[in-house]
Design a protein around this motif. Structure first.
Motif, mmCIF file in Angstrom:
data_model
loop_
_atom_site.group_PDB
_atom_site.id
_atom_site.type_symbol
_atom_site.label_atom_id
_atom_site.label_comp_id
_atom_site.label_asym_id
_atom_site.label_seq_id
_atom_site.Cartn_x
_atom_site.Cartn_y
_atom_site.Cartn_z
ATOM 1 N N GLN A 1 0.696 -1.355 0.384
ATOM 2 C CA GLN A 1 -0.163 -0.096 0.208
ATOM 3 C C GLN A 1 0.508 1.491 0.595
ATOM 4 O O GLN A 1 0.398 2.692 -0.283
ATOM 5 C CB GLN A 1 -0.743 0.146 1.340
ATOM 6 N N LEU A 2 2.047 1.250 0.193
ATOM 7 C CA LEU A 2 2.586 1.930 0.367
ATOM 8 C C LEU A 2 2.937 2.819 -1.160
ATOM 9 O O LEU A 2 3.240 1.897 -2.258
ATOM 10 C CB LEU A 2 4.638 2.149 0.947
ATOM 11 N N ASP A 3 2.922 3.977 -1.128
ATOM 12 C CA ASP A 3 3.628 4.743 -2.295
ATOM 13 C C ASP A 3 4.481 4.618 -3.245
ATOM 14 O O ASP A 3 5.807 4.961 -3.144
ATOM 15 C CB ASP A 3 3.402 5.949 -2.677
ATOM 16 N N PRO A 4 4.745 3.296 -4.579
ATOM 17 C CA PRO A 4 6.307 2.880 -5.292
ATOM 18 C C PRO A 4 7.028 4.117 -6.051
ATOM 19 O O PRO A 4 7.708 3.976 -6.437
ATOM 20 C CB PRO A 4 5.573 2.249 -6.269
ATOM 21 N N LYS A 5 6.208 5.258 -5.680
ATOM 22 C CA LYS A 5 6.825 6.500 -6.535
ATOM 23 C C LYS A 5 7.850 7.536 -5.824
ATOM 24 O O LYS A 5 8.485 8.121 -6.606
ATOM 25 C CB LYS A 5 5.874 7.231 -7.729
ATOM 26 N N GLN A 6 7.875 7.071 -4.707
ATOM 27 C CA GLN A 6 8.113 7.810 -3.344
ATOM 28 C C GLN A 6 9.641 6.964 -3.595
ATOM 29 O O GLN A 6 10.230 5.978 -2.767
ATOM 30 C CB GLN A 6 7.543 7.746 -2.258
ATOM 31 N N ALA A 7 11.036 8.302 -3.523
ATOM 32 C CA ALA A 7 12.340 8.080 -4.060
ATOM 33 C C ALA A 7 12.221 7.599 -2.621
ATOM 34 O O ALA A 7 12.226 8.556 -1.610
ATOM 35 C CB ALA A 7 12.993 8.980 -4.254
ATOM 36 N N SER A 8 12.922 6.547 -1.802
ATOM 37 C CA SER A 8 12.991 5.649 -0.300
ATOM 38 C C SER A 8 14.074 5.372 -0.166
ATOM 39 O O SER A 8 15.283 4.640 -1.249
ATOM 40 C CB SER A 8 12.224 4.900 -0.174
ATOM 41 N N ILE A 9 14.357 5.204 1.486
ATOM 42 C CA ILE A 9 15.980 5.063 1.468
ATOM 43 C C ILE A 9 15.285 3.275 2.483
ATOM 44 O O ILE A 9 14.804 3.580 3.015
ATOM 45 C CB ILE A 9 16.495 5.249 2.610
ATOM 46 N N LEU A 10 16.164 2.043 2.200
ATOM 47 C CA LEU A 10 15.440 1.072 3.206
ATOM 48 C C LEU A 10 16.871 0.958 4.134
ATOM 49 O O LEU A 10 17.660 0.886 4.030
ATOM 50 C CB LEU A 10 15.147 -0.322 2.462
ATOM 51 N N ILE A 11 16.392 0.757 5.565
ATOM 52 C CA ILE A 11 16.706 0.556 5.948
ATOM 53 C C ILE A 11 16.550 -1.197 6.849
ATOM 54 O O ILE A 11 15.188 -0.886 7.864
ATOM 55 C CB ILE A 11 17.543 1.624 7.707
ATOM 56 N N ASP A 12 16.928 -2.119 6.920
ATOM 57 C CA ASP A 12 16.661 -3.352 7.048
ATOM 58 C C ASP A 12 16.881 -4.135 8.560
ATOM 59 O O ASP A 12 18.198 -4.401 7.902
ATOM 60 C CB ASP A 12 16.418 -4.287 5.726
ATOM 61 N N MET A 13 16.474 -3.372 9.412
ATOM 62 C CA MET A 13 16.773 -4.903 10.543
ATOM 63 C C MET A 13 15.965 -5.810 10.746
ATOM 64 O O MET A 13 16.515 -6.233 11.835
ATOM 65 C CB MET A 13 16.065 -3.113 11.330
ATOM 66 N N ALA A 14 15.623 -5.719 10.058
ATOM 67 C CA ALA A 14 15.155 -7.076 9.736
ATOM 68 C C ALA A 14 15.902 -8.759 9.604
ATOM 69 O O ALA A 14 15.489 -9.394 10.047
ATOM 70 C CB ALA A 14 12.729 -7.708 9.170
#
Length: 379
Positions: A243-256
């Motif tokens: 459901q997140l906006d796929p057009k929004q430039a993002s940084i992933l911080i993957d703690m999982a």
């Protein structure tokens, strides 16, 4: 938990099987032997246990965490290891003229009653363990901070200090790294395992700078707690990633660290994922460190492991050591005040209770609103 008994010992250490973290044992320590030159014996007063320590076990072979405190029985070092934790300890014996009995220190140590080190690189603020097993490891993890040389030390903060200082340092450096690189052109953070203490610290640091919003991604069961913290701009469950906006430039911080979660985010954002930063492994049942080659098959940028000492060294070069530590410690004090309002401390003084706490943490069933402080030498 397997118990190991010997006839001549005065302490013990909690060990885990390197390839089967659920398996544990108590290993007896002989601390009565005379100290060699520059050896120092520390009595571990208290340490914190968090999901981050589980990550050390999962990445132990690749990142060297098992090398910090090898088990005393050389023939078993391939199987058994000692997870590093953050704690306070007191010097109870010293054959180093610059380190006195009675000193209190903070640093990395095993889950044990005692730790014998070889002291070196001694200053008024710290000393290091220069034992042969430390060769090739980052000196950051070998240092013991001397309480008497720390102007930011407060006795009342000790429990929260060992619970969050190491995590907050990592989180602070992650946020600083992203800021230092103009966020790689991204406009928001995505933070998995949002209830983990490192993730909370990162969200706090991001909120403090207030230049980019942070979206926390967590389990449905932890969502109310994460929302109550107030440090994320938005909190969603793992099921809501599409459901997140796929057009929004993002940084992933993957703690999982889970392969399914990582793939879901990469496939959803594709080229709009500007940086993919791997930190933790709270979803340890869905991670294989040896599968990193498969990261090449993910859409968008390739995930990169974050190594905090690299950014710390850069900032020491940029700002100088004193100013870098001042900035970090002032931020830490603010974060401890935040944690005091949101995280309750639970004390454990029995090794059998430690086993229960450890297994709960390993299984991902620990209460995110509780900080676990262990004191195996308490009377």
């Amino acid at each position: 938990m397997k118990n190991l008994q010997t006839n001549n010992h005065s302490g013990f250490v909690f060990e885990v099987a390197k390839n089967q973290l659920q398996q544990t044992r108590i290993f007896a320590l002989d601390i009565d032997q005379p100290l060699a030159e520059n050896e120092v014996l520390l009595c571990v007063d208290k340490f914190a246990l968090t999901a981050n320590n589980i990550s050390y076990g999962i990445t132990g072979n690749m990142l060297g965490y098992w090398q910090f405190f090898p088990t005393d029985n050389e023939s078993e070092q391939h199987k058994w290891g000692r997870l590093p934790v953050m704690g306070f300890a007191d010097v109870v014996a010293s054959n180093c003229p610059e380190i006195q009995v009675g000193e209190r220190v903070w640093g990395f140590m095993p889950m044990s009653t005692h730790l014998k080190i070889v002291a070196g690189n001694i200053s008024t603020n710290s000393f290091a363990d220069i034992s042969p097993c430390r060769k090739g490891l980052s000196p950051l993890y070998s240092q013991f901070n001397r309480v008497k040389g720390n102007p930011f030390y407060l006795t009342v903060n000790e429990d929260y200090d060992i619970l969050v200082r190491g995590l907050f340092t990592t989180a602070w450096l992650i946020e600083d790294f992203m800021f230092d690189n103009q966020y790689f052109g991204a406009m928001q953070y995505l933070i998995t395992s949002a209830s983990s203490k490192t993730s909370i610290a990162l969200a706090f640091a991001i909120q403090t700078r207030a230049e980019r919003p942070a979206i926390g991604i967590t389990s449905n069961s932890n969502k109310p707690f994460v929302e109550s913290l107030g440090c994320y701009d938005q909190v969603i469950s793992y099921d809501d990633i599409p459901q997140l906006d796929p057009k929004q430039a993002s940084i992933l911080i993957d703690m999982a660290g889970g392969k399914q979660t990582l793939a879901a985010i990469h496939q959803h954002f594709t080229a709009k994922l500007r940086y993919s930063c791997r930190i933790g492994a709270t979803q340890h049942t869905d991670i294989s460190i040896d599968d990193n080659a498969r990261d090449d098959d993910l859409p968008g940028v390739k995930p990169q492991f974050f190594f905090a000492p690299t950014q710390l060294s850069k900032r020491i070069t940029d700002w100088g050591g004193h100013e870098t530590l001042r900035k970090m410690n002032l931020s830490l004090l603010d974060y401890i005040d935040f944690c005091r309002l949101n995280i309750r401390i639970s004390h454990t003084i029995d090794v059998n209770e430690l086993e229960k706490v450890y297994q709960q943490t390993l299984a991902g069933k620990a209460d995110a609103s509780i900080g676990q402080i262990i004191s195996l030498t308490a009377r």
